[in-house]
Scaffold this motif. Structure first.
Motif, PDB file in Angstrom:
ATOM      1  N   THR A   1       0.813  -1.220   0.000  1.00 34.59           N
ATOM      2  CA  THR A   1       0.000   0.000   0.000  1.00 34.59           C
ATOM      3  C   THR A   1       0.844   1.268   0.000  1.00 34.59           C
ATOM      4  OG1 THR A   1      -0.173  -0.145   2.419  1.00 34.59           O
ATOM      5  CG2 THR A   1      -1.960  -1.112   1.110  1.00 34.59           C
ATOM      6  N   ASP A   2       2.109   1.164   0.372  1.00 36.87           N
ATOM      7  CA  ASP A   2       3.020   2.312   0.332  1.00 36.87           C
ATOM      8  C   ASP A   2       3.807   2.379  -0.973  1.00 36.87           C
ATOM      9  OD1 ASP A   2       2.346   3.256   2.915  1.00 36.87           O
ATOM     10  OD2 ASP A   2       3.709   1.792   3.825  1.00 36.87           O
ATOM     11  N   GLY A   3       3.532   1.444  -1.895  1.00 35.22           N
ATOM     12  CA  GLY A   3       4.259   1.436  -3.164  1.00 35.22           C
ATOM     13  C   GLY A   3       5.633   0.814  -3.079  1.00 35.22           C
ATOM     14  N   MET A   4       5.857  -0.041  -2.086  1.00 35.21           N
ATOM     15  CA  MET A   4       7.166  -0.665  -1.923  1.00 35.21           C
ATOM     16  C   MET A   4       7.163  -2.090  -2.476  1.00 35.21           C
ATOM     17  SD  MET A   4       9.202  -2.955  -0.090  1.00 35.21           S
ATOM     18  CE  MET A   4       8.383  -3.306   1.462  1.00 35.21           C
ATOM     19  N   VAL A   5       8.235  -2.421  -3.206  1.00 31.27           N
ATOM     20  CA  VAL A   5       8.475  -3.803  -3.618  1.00 31.27           C
ATOM     21  C   VAL A   5       9.845  -4.214  -3.088  1.00 31.27           C
ATOM     22  CG1 VAL A   5       7.016  -3.839  -5.678  1.00 31.27           C
ATOM     23  CG2 VAL A   5       9.389  -3.062  -5.871  1.00 31.27           C
ATOM     24  N   GLU A   6       9.951  -5.466  -2.700  1.00 29.10           N
ATOM     25  CA  GLU A   6      11.242  -6.003  -2.265  1.00 29.10           C
ATOM     26  C   GLU A   6      11.728  -6.988  -3.313  1.00 29.10           C
ATOM     27  OE1 GLU A   6      13.392  -8.337   1.479  1.00 29.10           O
ATOM     28  OE2 GLU A   6      11.411  -7.411   1.734  1.00 29.10           O
ATOM     29  N   LEU A   7      12.988  -6.854  -3.687  1.00 34.19           N
ATOM     30  CA  LEU A   7      13.558  -7.746  -4.694  1.00 34.19           C
ATOM     31  C   LEU A   7      14.533  -8.724  -4.064  1.00 34.19           C
ATOM     32  CD1 LEU A   7      16.692  -6.676  -5.169  1.00 34.19           C
ATOM     33  CD2 LEU A   7      15.564  -4.958  -6.578  1.00 34.19           C
ATOM     34  N   GLY A   8      14.831  -9.756  -4.814  1.00 34.80           N
ATOM     35  CA  GLY A   8      15.819 -10.722  -4.368  1.00 34.80           C
ATOM     36  C   GLY A   8      16.404 -11.450  -5.572  1.00 34.80           C
TER      37      GLY A   8
ATOM     38  N   ALA B   1       2.727   2.110  -9.872  1.00 38.73           N
ATOM     39  CA  ALA B   1       2.376   1.869  -8.474  1.00 38.73           C
ATOM     40  C   ALA B   1       3.592   1.699  -7.571  1.00 38.73           C
ATOM     41  CB  ALA B   1       1.490   0.628  -8.362  1.00 38.73           C
ATOM     42  N   VAL B   2       4.772   1.570  -8.165  1.00 41.24           N
ATOM     43  CA  VAL B   2       5.986   1.336  -7.368  1.00 41.24           C
ATOM     44  C   VAL B   2       6.692   2.656  -7.100  1.00 41.24           C
ATOM     45  CG1 VAL B   2       8.228   0.192  -7.272  1.00 41.24           C
ATOM     46  CG2 VAL B   2       6.278  -0.982  -8.315  1.00 41.24           C
ATOM     47  N   ARG B   3       6.923   2.936  -5.832  1.00 41.47           N
ATOM     48  CA  ARG B   3       7.641   4.153  -5.440  1.00 41.47           C
ATOM     49  C   ARG B   3       8.986   3.844  -4.807  1.00 41.47           C
ATOM     50  NH1 ARG B   3       3.454   7.728  -2.022  1.00 41.47           N
ATOM     51  NH2 ARG B   3       4.776   6.724  -0.468  1.00 41.47           N
ATOM     52  N   THR B   4       9.097   2.693  -4.150  1.00 43.77           N
ATOM     53  CA  THR B   4      10.321   2.352  -3.418  1.00 43.77           C
ATOM     54  C   THR B   4      10.704   0.907  -3.695  1.00 43.77           C
ATOM     55  OG1 THR B   4       9.691   3.866  -1.628  1.00 43.77           O
ATOM     56  CG2 THR B   4      11.406   2.242  -1.134  1.00 43.77           C
ATOM     57  N   VAL B   5      11.997   0.685  -3.880  1.00 46.25           N
ATOM     58  CA  VAL B   5      12.519  -0.666  -4.067  1.00 46.25           C
ATOM     59  C   VAL B   5      13.397  -1.007  -2.874  1.00 46.25           C
ATOM     60  CG1 VAL B   5      13.824  -2.217  -5.569  1.00 46.25           C
ATOM     61  CG2 VAL B   5      12.507  -0.332  -6.564  1.00 46.25           C
TER      62      VAL B   5
END
Length: 200
Positions: free
Chosen positions: A116-123, A152-156
């Motif tokens: 909901t904050d536009g954060m995605v986590e990668l790996g 929709a993505v603001r932070t990675v």
């Protein structure tokens, strides 16, 4: 190395605003050309069961033993995730494929769609036999490019074990900065690094 976490999202501490990612990057000529290939849910289920032969029959690309023996806990988590949320399939872990050889050299992806904050986590995780060839860097660049294209993505975010110097140095080169820490039930203490998504 920053790997896709097989456990639910751990508790984060000391969260701050993600920094802006600088425009400069290392020359693409210094790394191999790769694609990120989505694996069908049936192949993920087979990997979760440790059945590499079945996974290879179902996969669009040939998979190495790294996908089953080294990463089985990851696929168990992804299998359960997709059973509960099939729409996550376009975001979660797939295969890193060398365009020249057609070989799957590792796995990479996001933990899921943006929150909901536009954060995605990668790996990402590269087969130990194929490391130090630029595959992790190439996969990271593809993931950052995907994030930049998604409105929709603001932070990675990337999480790295404190003793994983190679992965820490890699994400720092792409503008990630330390932004707290968290405890993962499987991987232990992880340092959180974040960067703002933006144009490549």
């Amino acid at each position: 190395m920053a790997t896709p976490s097989p456990s639910p999202a751990p508790r984060a501490t000391e969260q701050h605003r993600a920094p802006q990612r600088p425009a400069s990057k290392l020359p693409a000529s210094k790394q191999p050309a790769v694609d990120l290939v989505q694996l069908p849910p049936a192949a993920i289920n087979a990997l979760a069961a440790g059945d590499l032969d079945t996974a290879n029959r179902l996969s669009p690309v040939p998979l190495t033993r790294h996908f089953s023996s080294d990463r089985q806990s990851l696929w168990k988590y992804r299998s359960a995730q997709l059973a509960a949320a099939p729409d996550d399939a376009g975001w979660v872990t797939g295969a890193i494929v060398d365009r020249t050889s057609g070989q799957a050299v590792g796995c990479a992806g996001f933990h899921g769609p943006p929150d909901t904050d536009g954060m995605v986590e990668l790996g990402y995780s590269v087969d130990p036999l194929l490391r130090r060839r630029g595959y992790a860097r190439a996969a990271l660049e593809l993931l950052l490019a995907r994030a930049a294209r998604e409105p929709a993505v603001r932070t990675v975010r990337a999480t790295v074990s404190p003793d994983n110097e190679a992965s820490r140095n890699l994400v720092l080169q792409y503008g990630f900065v330390e932004n707290g820490s968290q405890w993962d039930d499987e991987d232990g203490l992880e340092i959180i690094y974040e960067v703002s998504a933006g144009p490549q």
